[in-house]
Structure formats: C-alpha cells, structure tokens
Design an enzyme around this catalytic site. Structure first.
Site, short mmCIF file in Angstrom:
data_model
loop_
_atom_site.label_atom_id
_atom_site.label_comp_id
_atom_site.label_asym_id
_atom_site.label_seq_id
_atom_site.Cartn_x
_atom_site.Cartn_y
_atom_site.Cartn_z
N HIS A 18 6.57 24.82 -125.04
CA HIS A 18 7.18 25.80 -125.94
C HIS A 18 8.65 25.42 -126.18
CE1 HIS A 18 4.29 29.43 -125.21
NE2 HIS A 18 3.66 28.30 -125.42
N PRO A 26 10.81 39.23 -112.56
CA PRO A 26 10.20 38.14 -113.35
C PRO A 26 10.73 38.00 -114.78
CG PRO A 26 8.64 39.93 -113.01
CD PRO A 26 9.84 40.28 -112.23
N LYS A 34 11.67 32.93 -113.27
CA LYS A 34 12.35 31.96 -112.41
C LYS A 34 11.79 31.77 -111.01
CE LYS A 34 15.33 30.70 -115.34
NZ LYS A 34 14.99 29.47 -116.01
#
Ligand SMILES: Cc1cc2nc3c(=O)[nH]c(=O)nc-3n(C[C@H](O)[C@H](O)[C@H](O)COP(=O)(O)OP(=O)(O)OC[C@H]3O[C@@H](n4cnc5c(N)ncnc54)[C@H](O)[C@@H]3O)c2cc1C
Length: 387
Positions: free
Chosen positions: A72, A293, A297
């Site tokens: 992405h 979240p 990470k």
C-alpha cells in the site's frame, strides 16, 4: 536441558528472535503456553512497515510475504463525510505491506521446525529464576513432566500478560502507562474489500477503521465503550454502524458486507517498561511495551526489538563484546517512545473521548484538515506510519 538463549513466548518476537539467533549460529529453545494451531490462527496485527518487511526478507522469510502481501502506498483519512488520500510513498519513498500476523507466525514456525529448531508448545506453570546471576533457568510443565531449562540468557517475549516481566528483581523495572476510555470492536469478514487502501475515519459517533487481510478478507473496527457487550452487536448492527460512520457525502458508497468469521472487543492501552532488561533477562515486544493499535505499530516494534537483541547476542557470543547488550534498553527505547507518541497522537486525533462536545469534535476536524492540507504534516504522518 541447556541452551544459550531461553525464549519465553512464540509470538512474532520470540519466534523471530529464535530464527535470527539461528542465523548467527546461536542456540535457543522457545517455550509457548498455547498450541501450534492456536498461535497460527490468532488474528491480530497486519500492517508491516517497510523496515519490518526488509528485516523479514533479509532473514530469508520473504517468499510467502512477497507472494501474498499487499503493498500500500497511501492511506485515506475520512472526516466530515469527505475522503482525503495521504500519498505516503510519494512523500517518503517508502510503503507498508498488509500481511497477517498469523501468516508471519506460520512462516516462522515452519522455518524453525524445518531447521531443527526447538519449540515446546502447550507448556504450563512457567517460572524464570536467577536472572541476576550468570545461569538463569526457566522451569515449566510439559507432557506431564516438570522440566528445567538452563540458559546463558532469558528473552522474555511472552506478551503483555506474560510472566517474564515479573521475574526481574523487585524494584528493577518501572512501568509507565495510560489507559484509554474506549475499546475497539474488530471484525474479520469474508468480504472483498471495497477499497484498495486503509481508511482511518473520524465520525461524531466515534472512530472507524477499514482494513483488509487479503483480496477476499476485510478487517474492520469500530470505536465502542470500554465495557461494551459484544452480545449487543449482532452482525447486522455492526454493518449498519460501519456504513453510517464511513458514509461519504453525496454518495451511496458503503463497505462490502459478508459473513463475519471473527469478532472481539479489545481495550486500548499504552505501557512502557523501563529498563527493558534486568541482569540476564531481556524483554522484547509486548512484554516490554504496548501501544493502542491506531498507529499499527505493536508488531513492528516487536520486530525492531528482536533485531537489536539478536545483534547484541551475536556481538557477545562472537566477540565477547557486551556493549550492545548493555545498551539494548537505550537503543530500543528511542523507537519505543517515538511510536508511543505517534500512536497517542493518532488516537487522540481520531477518537471521540467521553465528555467530548461539538467544540472538541470541530478541533479534531481542524487538526485532520491541517494534516491533509499541509505537506509538512502529511509527510510527518507518513514517515511515522511507514516507519
Ligand atoms: C486482539 C489484538 C489485536 C491486535 N491488533 C493489532 C493491529 O491491528 N495492529 C498492530 O500493529 N498490532 C495489533 N496488536 C498488537 C500486536 O499483535 C502485538 O504487538 C504483537 O503480537 C506483539 O508480538 P509479541 O511476540 O511481543 O507478543 P505476542 O504476540 O503476544 O506473543 C506472546 C506469546 O507468548 C505466549 N505466552 C504468554 N504467556 C506465556 C507464558 N507464561 N509462558 C509461555 N508462553 C507464554 C503467548 O501465548 C503468545 O504466543 C493486537 C493485539 C491484540 C491482543
């Protein structure tokens, strides 16, 4: 039993550490409370930073990752019924890869076992002793027997609820923490994602995240209250709420729905343990720190910790040099606190906090608008996100 490095926990941190040590010719034994099947199907993280992908490829773990991972180059920030793309690769030259944590676990377990690695699944009553001396031990129940593993070092990779952290001498470790007053309701659905990139969405009813695990599996989240009862969220209600939060002004776009194959509520919490070591005990991954979240990470930090730790053990075994072991906490914490800040920043910008009023919401929208309109802010977000 004897080994060089005893590793508690077969999550990404413990398994990758064992593999990296093997590449350096260092022996390890991994002990894991759960079964192989359980850890290979536990759905958790899925966004890999460029550096994590590079580390896995360099360690010879890139085959399935390259075949199945989805690269992405941007994310969308959605607020006020508008979508704004942050072109991360254009701004930083780097990208993220979407590849499920359970797939990394499958790759690592298969590789360790193929190469003769020693992983003990379904152990019980684990104790770590003697970390202040030169010969620490791990004792545990396995196959109806009590076993003792003598080690040079112990790596505590047993996650946030593990026992390793408590094996440090009293007062050796300090914990800094923050609990957030909300949780995430997460679903995994057999539905082709309606988007090519992740969407982070701020809505007056709360945060929503659109992510995916493959071209046929979507992973979506909704901000819910801390004590949310999952029973009150039948599938239809979840899809209705997602459609409402992700709605685009002047469009009938909505997430593609499909059978929900997994759902759960996860509280949001941050903590950091300092130092990340005590005597011959070294903590890595969630055993040492947790982030909410929102910044994607947790897994990436775990990989960074064990990359540092493997290098430090190699220096010790190859040259008798203990400098990198001594500086492990210092070296790891620089990134840990950078990530703590980024995860907190994303969380406060994108969630509705109890007691927030319309003023608070409008300030959040102004902040988001600044991020998407200012190249400097967009670049700062991208640099942190891709790692
Ligand atoms: C429900 C959930 C969803 C998440 N979603 C995301 C996400 O979307 N994005 C993201 O970046 N991060 C996410 N995370 C965080 C991410 O998954 C973790 O940061 C990552 O798993 C850390 O890896 P680890 O190896 O340090 O710990 P873990 O993966 O927790 O592994 C620890 C291992 O130790 C084992 N263990 C525990 N106690 C013992 C014991 N006493 N003896 C032996 N073994 C033991 C456990 O069974 C486990 O296998 C999520 C976490 C959870 C819990």
């Amino acid at each position: 039993m004897r080994t060089q490095v005893g590793i508690v926990g077969a999550g990404p941190a413990g398994l990758l550490l064992s593999h990296l040590l093997h590449l350096h010719g260092i022996a390890s034994v991994v002990i894991e409370a759960r079964s192989r099947d359980y850890i290979e199907h536990r759905v958790r993280a899925g966004v890999l930073e460029q550096g994590t992908v590079d580390t896995l490829r360099e360690a010879g773990l890139g085959t399935r990752l390259d075949a199945q991972g989805l690269r992405h180059e941007g994310i969308e920030l959605r607020f006020d019924g508008e979508g704004h793309r942050v072109p991360m690769t254009e701004l930083t030259g780097r990208a993220i890869t979407v590849y499920g944590q359970q797939e990394i676990i499958k790759d690592l377990v298969a590789r360790r076992l193929d190469e003769g690695g020693d992983i003990r699944f379904e152990v019980s009553d684990v104790r770590v002793d003697g970390v202040s001396g030169a010969a620490p031990t791990i004792t545990f129940g396995h196959d109806g027997r009590r076993e003792t593993l003598e080690c040079d070092f112990v790596a505590g990779c047993d996650g946030s609820h593990g026992i390793s952290r408590d094996s440090a001498p009293a007062g050796a470790l300090e914990v800094f923490e923050r609990e957030y007053p909300f949780a995430w309701l997460g679903i995994l659905a057999e539905a082709a994602p309606a988007v090519d990139e992740l969407i982070y969405c701020l809505h007056a009813s709360g945060f929503a995240l659109y992510s995916m695990r493959s071209p046929t599996i979507s992973r979506l989240y909704l901000q819910v209250s801390l004590d949310e009862d999952i029973e009150k969220w039948p599938d239809e209600r979840i899809w209705d709420e997602l459609a409402m939060r992700f709605a685009l002004a002047g469009s009938d776009w909505s997430p593609t729905s499909g059978p929900i194959i997994d759902k759960g509520v996860t509280p949001m919490r941050s903590f950091v343990t300092e130092p990340m070591q005590a005597g011959r005990l070294f903590l890595a991954g969630d055993a040492a720190h947790i982030v909410p979240p929102t910044g994607a990470k947790g897994l990436n930090l775990a990989v960074n910790d064990v990359r540092l730790l493997a290098r430090a053990f190699d220096a010790w075994y190859a040259r008798g040099d203990d400098a990198l072991l001594a500086s492990y906490t210092h070296d790891a914490l620089r990134r840990v606190w950078r990530v703590q800040h980024f995860s907190w920043w994303m969380t406060q910008m994108l969630h509705r906090f109890p007691g927030d009023d319309e003023y608070g919401h409008r300030v959040q929208v102004a902040q988001l608008r600044n991020v998407v309109e200012s190249p400097s802010y967009a670049t700062a977000l991208s640099e942190n996100y891709v790692g």
